[in-house]
Design an enzyme around this catalytic site. Structure first.
Site, PDB file in Angstrom:
ATOM      1  N   THR A 127       0.858  -1.181   0.000  1.00 32.88           N
ATOM      2  CA  THR A 127       0.000   0.000   0.000  1.00 32.88           C
ATOM      3  C   THR A 127       0.890   1.226   0.000  1.00 32.88           C
ATOM      4  O   THR A 127       2.066   1.128   0.351  1.00 32.88           O
ATOM      5  CB  THR A 127      -0.868   0.025   1.291  1.00 32.88           C
ATOM      6  OG1 THR A 127      -1.448  -1.256   1.499  1.00 32.88           O
ATOM      7  CG2 THR A 127      -1.974   1.064   1.211  1.00 32.88           C
ATOM      8  N   ARG A 133     -12.905  -7.804  -4.200  1.00 32.24           N
ATOM      9  CA  ARG A 133     -12.479  -7.674  -2.803  1.00 32.24           C
ATOM     10  C   ARG A 133     -12.028  -6.234  -2.526  1.00 32.24           C
ATOM     11  O   ARG A 133     -11.355  -5.606  -3.309  1.00 32.24           O
ATOM     12  CB  ARG A 133     -11.346  -8.639  -2.511  1.00 32.24           C
ATOM     13  CG  ARG A 133     -10.760  -8.529  -1.088  1.00 32.24           C
ATOM     14  CD  ARG A 133      -9.532  -7.642  -1.057  1.00 32.24           C
ATOM     15  NE  ARG A 133      -8.899  -7.589   0.274  1.00 32.24           N
ATOM     16  CZ  ARG A 133      -7.915  -6.775   0.588  1.00 32.24           C
ATOM     17  NH1 ARG A 133      -7.444  -5.926  -0.326  1.00 32.24           N
ATOM     18  NH2 ARG A 133      -7.394  -6.779   1.803  1.00 32.24           N
ATOM     19  N   VAL A 134     -12.425  -5.697  -1.385  1.00 31.97           N
ATOM     20  CA  VAL A 134     -12.032  -4.350  -0.967  1.00 31.97           C
ATOM     21  C   VAL A 134     -11.381  -4.448   0.408  1.00 31.97           C
ATOM     22  O   VAL A 134     -11.907  -5.097   1.310  1.00 31.97           O
ATOM     23  CB  VAL A 134     -13.246  -3.403  -0.914  1.00 31.97           C
ATOM     24  CG1 VAL A 134     -12.835  -2.045  -0.361  1.00 31.97           C
ATOM     25  CG2 VAL A 134     -13.859  -3.253  -2.297  1.00 31.97           C
ATOM     26  N   ASP A 162      -8.819  -2.300   3.553  1.00 30.52           N
ATOM     27  CA  ASP A 162      -9.012  -1.212   4.513  1.00 30.52           C
ATOM     28  C   ASP A 162      -8.665   0.159   3.957  1.00 30.52           C
ATOM     29  O   ASP A 162      -9.065   1.177   4.528  1.00 30.52           O
ATOM     30  CB  ASP A 162      -8.136  -1.461   5.741  1.00 30.52           C
ATOM     31  CG  ASP A 162      -6.656  -1.324   5.408  1.00 30.52           C
ATOM     32  OD1 ASP A 162      -5.973  -0.478   6.027  1.00 30.52           O
ATOM     33  OD2 ASP A 162      -6.172  -2.062   4.533  1.00 30.52           O
ATOM     34  N   GLY A 217      -5.675  -5.886   4.860  1.00 28.47           N
ATOM     35  CA  GLY A 217      -6.787  -4.982   5.127  1.00 28.47           C
ATOM     36  C   GLY A 217      -7.885  -5.531   5.993  1.00 28.47           C
ATOM     37  O   GLY A 217      -8.497  -4.795   6.779  1.00 28.47           O
TER      38      GLY A 217
END
Length: 315
Positions: free
Chosen positions: A175, A203-204, A206, A229
């Site tokens: 990230t 998929r998502v 944090d 996440g």
């Protein structure tokens, strides 16, 4: 008020042996460029929000980080991008997730924040919003790199032989993020990611979830996290740190150490950068390395990948 800026490029840092020294040098140079972009805004009286956006944009355009160009592939061999930004002065925030065509997702998140409502847009709606707002859009292939392609192939093999859980942080995810304090004492945070390699489509994590991977509130702190996440959402990491500062009166260092200790206890690989209301900067991590950097009040840039920290000139 003490100006402050810190960034991370993810705790999914490769072992030193897996890149040449020239490649490591370029990654550190890109960290320094991101810091210069944000610091220039701060020293000219700009806002913390504009500074974190500028810093994250540089990392989104670098192939060395898992955001924008260089993002991880999902299981379908595509890129789905997540990003968010938050203004500590007003608690305004904007976020996009599962976008496929936004060159700089953090800028789309900022445009959504400035619009005021909604806070979060997903998938095609996020792409269409960016296009409508004049934020650059590109073909999905723009985000691809050969290194990420090899990572996808490796993870698919691990999936077949049942060793996916043994993959390193570097193989799985990464990230980018930035936190800042401006001349008015306002805080801001921004985070952007391509998720993790071979993630399920849709998929998502944090990174676009306010209070988890991104949080900023004046008088408390600004936080941008990196790691798996799902855990950051369960622990509400960003908000938890701000709450420890506000309600227990902990210093920023003590608050972040407390949260990191809990994550470490459960063997959760994680890292973050945070800035306090007084301009204090911390950058803890519990993995082999974390791309990171900050600017000291005298304008000197510091960057690091593993345990080493080096000065990279004046901002």
């Amino acid at each position: 008020m003490t100006l402050a800026l810190a960034i991370h490029g993810g705790c999914g840092t490769l072992p030193k042996s897996e890149m040449t020294e020239a490649e490591w040098a370029q990654a550190r140079a890109d960290l320094a460029s991101a810091l210069r972009a944000g610091w220039t805004i701060l020293t000219k009286g700009g806002t913390a929000v504009d500074a974190v956006e500028a810093a994250v944009r540089v990392m989104e355009d670098s192939p060395h980080f898992n955001a924008g160009h260089g993002a991880a592939f999902n299981t379908d061999g595509e890129h789905e991008l997540d990003a968010s930004i938050m203004d500590g002065a007003t608690l305004a925030a904007g976020a996009i997730c599962a976008a496929k065509r936004i060159r700089n997702p953090v800028s789309a998140a900022k445009a959504l924040m400035l619009r005021g409502d909604p806070l979060l847009l997903a998938g095609p709606a996020a792409d269409e919003f960016a296009e409508h707002e004049g934020v650059d859009t590109v073909a999905n292939e723009h985000f691809s790199t050969e290194r990420r392609r090899k990572s996808l192939a490796s993870m698919k093999i691990r999936e077949i032989v049942g060793t996916a859980s043994e993959a390193s942080e570097a193989e799985k995810h990464g990230t980018v993020g930035a936190v800042a304090c401006d001349a008015q004492g306002h805080l801001a945070a921004a985070t952007s990611t391509g998720g993790y390699t071979n993630k399920p489509a849709g998929r998502v994590g944090d990174s676009p979830i306010i209070g988890a991977g991104t949080y900023a509130r004046d008088g408390r702190c600004a936080v941008s996290g990196t790691g798996k996440g799902e855990y950051f959402m369960r622990y509400c990491v960003g908000h938890e740190i701000a709450s420890l500062v506000a309600y227990k009166g902990l210093s920023l260092e003590a608050a972040t150490q407390a949260v990191m200790a809990e994550l470490s206890e459960h063997r959760i690989g994680a890292g973050l950068v945070a800035v306090g209301a007084d301009g204090t900067v911390v950058a803890p991590f519990n993995t082999d390395g974390m791309y990171r950097g900050w600017v000291t009040p005298d304008g000197l840039i510091h960057v690091a990948t593993h345990g080493d920290v080096e000065m990279a000139g004046q901002a």
